[in-house]
Design a protein around this motif. Structure first.
Motif, PDB file in Angstrom:
ATOM      1  N   ASN A 213       0.813  -1.221   0.000  1.00 16.35           N
ATOM      2  CA  ASN A 213       0.000   0.000   0.000  1.00 16.35           C
ATOM      3  C   ASN A 213       0.846   1.269   0.000  1.00 16.35           C
ATOM      4  O   ASN A 213       0.406   2.323   0.474  1.00 16.35           O
ATOM      5  CB  ASN A 213      -0.944   0.010   1.199  1.00 16.35           C
ATOM      6  CG  ASN A 213      -0.215   0.033   2.543  1.00 16.35           C
ATOM      7  OD1 ASN A 213       0.917  -0.452   2.642  1.00 16.35           O
ATOM      8  ND2 ASN A 213      -0.851   0.582   3.573  1.00 16.35           N
ATOM      9  N   PRO A 215       1.924   4.655  -0.875  1.00 16.53           N
ATOM     10  CA  PRO A 215       0.846   5.546  -1.320  1.00 16.53           C
ATOM     11  C   PRO A 215       1.028   6.294  -2.633  1.00 16.53           C
ATOM     12  O   PRO A 215       0.100   6.956  -3.092  1.00 16.53           O
ATOM     13  CB  PRO A 215       0.745   6.547  -0.162  1.00 16.53           C
ATOM     14  CG  PRO A 215       2.110   6.597   0.421  1.00 16.53           C
ATOM     15  CD  PRO A 215       2.650   5.191   0.291  1.00 16.53           C
ATOM     16  N   PRO A 255      -0.156   4.573  -7.864  1.00 13.56           N
ATOM     17  CA  PRO A 255       0.399   4.339  -6.523  1.00 13.56           C
ATOM     18  C   PRO A 255       0.836   2.891  -6.341  1.00 13.56           C
ATOM     19  O   PRO A 255       0.219   1.971  -6.886  1.00 13.56           O
ATOM     20  CB  PRO A 255      -0.784   4.673  -5.592  1.00 13.56           C
ATOM     21  CG  PRO A 255      -1.666   5.565  -6.395  1.00 13.56           C
ATOM     22  CD  PRO A 255      -1.527   5.096  -7.812  1.00 13.56           C
TER      23      PRO A 255
END
Length: 377
Positions: A213, A215, A255
């Protein structure tokens, strides 16, 4: 006293050619040759050379296995010679992973415009990595004191070193092992990393620590031949939680995806934040580096302005300094890898000495610092 070199190759022609080039530099001396990896391991233990040049493909024992055995028993700076093929790229990356410091294409015409330039480049590479020998066996000692011009020493070994940085770096903040990072509070939309010699190992160390994840997008500029970047991107993608790919013209920045600039080309960022994409252009005859860190950093500064988190890692020369200057003028954040963890403290030093970088970070802590800065730690 001349730097003592062991030349390892199963081709008598290549051994002779490399030996002649090395011996034509007064500071270098070929003390012996080996025809295969097994012979190389034995001669390294007996002769203790300062530098080894090593072929990848050899009978009895290949170069990669020889590198592993040498680094386990008698750590020595090693320069690999590789063919510019996909298989050659994979083998060279394996050798770097095993502890070799640098590589050159085996066909000299692939690394320079003429013979004199190729000769000089080979001699410079051997001289450059020879400075690492004294620190190959030293443990890491992170520093917590400011660096001053008086605190100088040679640069260090491939992944673990313990020397003090040189040059006036008082503007940057060195980091100790026990230091806890604090985020600056800035907001980012792009991460940009530029590197050269020692970069494959450095990038692997950083990117494998990033979560799925992460960003924002990451652009990677690594000085590397065209046939190597696809294999390197594939290797990173297999090891990382984030996606890593060789950049293609028109790629939309997403991302959690890292885009590696293709060798022999230039990678530029265009568009606007939230809808930016990559342009892959011809390398250009006048450009020294293909890909060039300055080109990508400069284009990123125009699109993302102060929303870029950028790093200049280990590498020879000063590529990245002017692009980092453009980023800084736009308000972006620039960090430099510290000397202790660099294979070659050239590119980071250029950025640090120019007063462009704000932090001086050891390789082992860069990913941690990134995660704190982007709010993931």
């Amino acid at each position: 006293m001349a730097i003592r070199v062991l030349v390892v190759d199963d081709s008598s022609f290549f051994r002779r050619r490399v030996s002649e080039i090395i011996n034509s530099e007064p500071r270098l001396e070929v003390i012996d040759v080996a025809t295969n990896g097994r012979e190389a391991v034995e001669k390294v233990q007996r002769l203790k050379p300062d530098v080894i040049t090593m072929d990848v493909e050899m009978p009895v024992m290949d170069g990669i296995t020889a590198v592993r055995e040498i680094m386990a028993s008698t750590p020595t700076p090693i320069l690999m010679f590789s063919s510019l093929t996909h298989d050659g790229a994979k083998a060279t990356l394996d050798a770097l992973d095993s502890g070799a410091l640098d590589f050159l294409p085996k066909k000299f015409e692939d690394i320079a415009r003429n013979r004199d330039e190729a000769v000089t480049l080979l001699q410079q590479r051997v001289l450059q990595i020879a400075s690492k020998k004294a620190f190959m066996r030293r443990p890491v000692v992170a520093r917590s004191e400011p660096v001053t011009p008086a605190a100088t020493s040679p640069t260090a070994s491939p992944l673990q070193r313990s020397s003090l940085s040189t040059g006036n770096l008082s503007h940057s903040r060195p980091v100790s092992v026990s230091a806890r990072f604090k985020a600056t509070g800035k907001k980012y939309q792009l991460t940009a990393i530029g590197t050269s010699t020692g970069g494959p190992v450095a990038l692997q160390k950083i990117l494998t620590k990033l979560p799925v994840n992460y960003p924002h997008p990451i652009v990677l500029i690594q000085h590397m031949p065209a046939t190597f970047t696809a294999a390197f991107a594939s290797r990173l993608n297999s090891l990382c939680k984030i996606q890593v790919k060789e950049a293609e013209d028109g790629d939309v920045l997403r991302p959690g995806v890292a885009y590696l600039a293709p060798g022999g080309k230039q990678m530029m960022v265009e568009g606007r934040p939230g809808a930016a994409k990559l342009r892959i252009l011809d390398g250009g005859d006048r450009m020294n580096y293909k890909p060039c860190v300055d080109v990508t950093f400069g284009s990123a500064s125009k699109v993302f302005s102060d929303k870029v988190l950028s790093m200049v890692l280990t590498g020879m020369g000063a590529d990245g300094r002017e692009g980092a200057r453009m980023l800084k003028n736009a308000g972006a954040t620039i960090w430099a890898q510290d000397e202790e963890s660099c294979v070659v403290y050239g590119m980071p030093q250029a950025v640090a000495k120019a007063g462009i970088s704000s932090e001086d970070l050891p390789l082992d802590r860069i990913a941690e610092r990134m995660l704190v800065e982007v709010g993931l730690a």
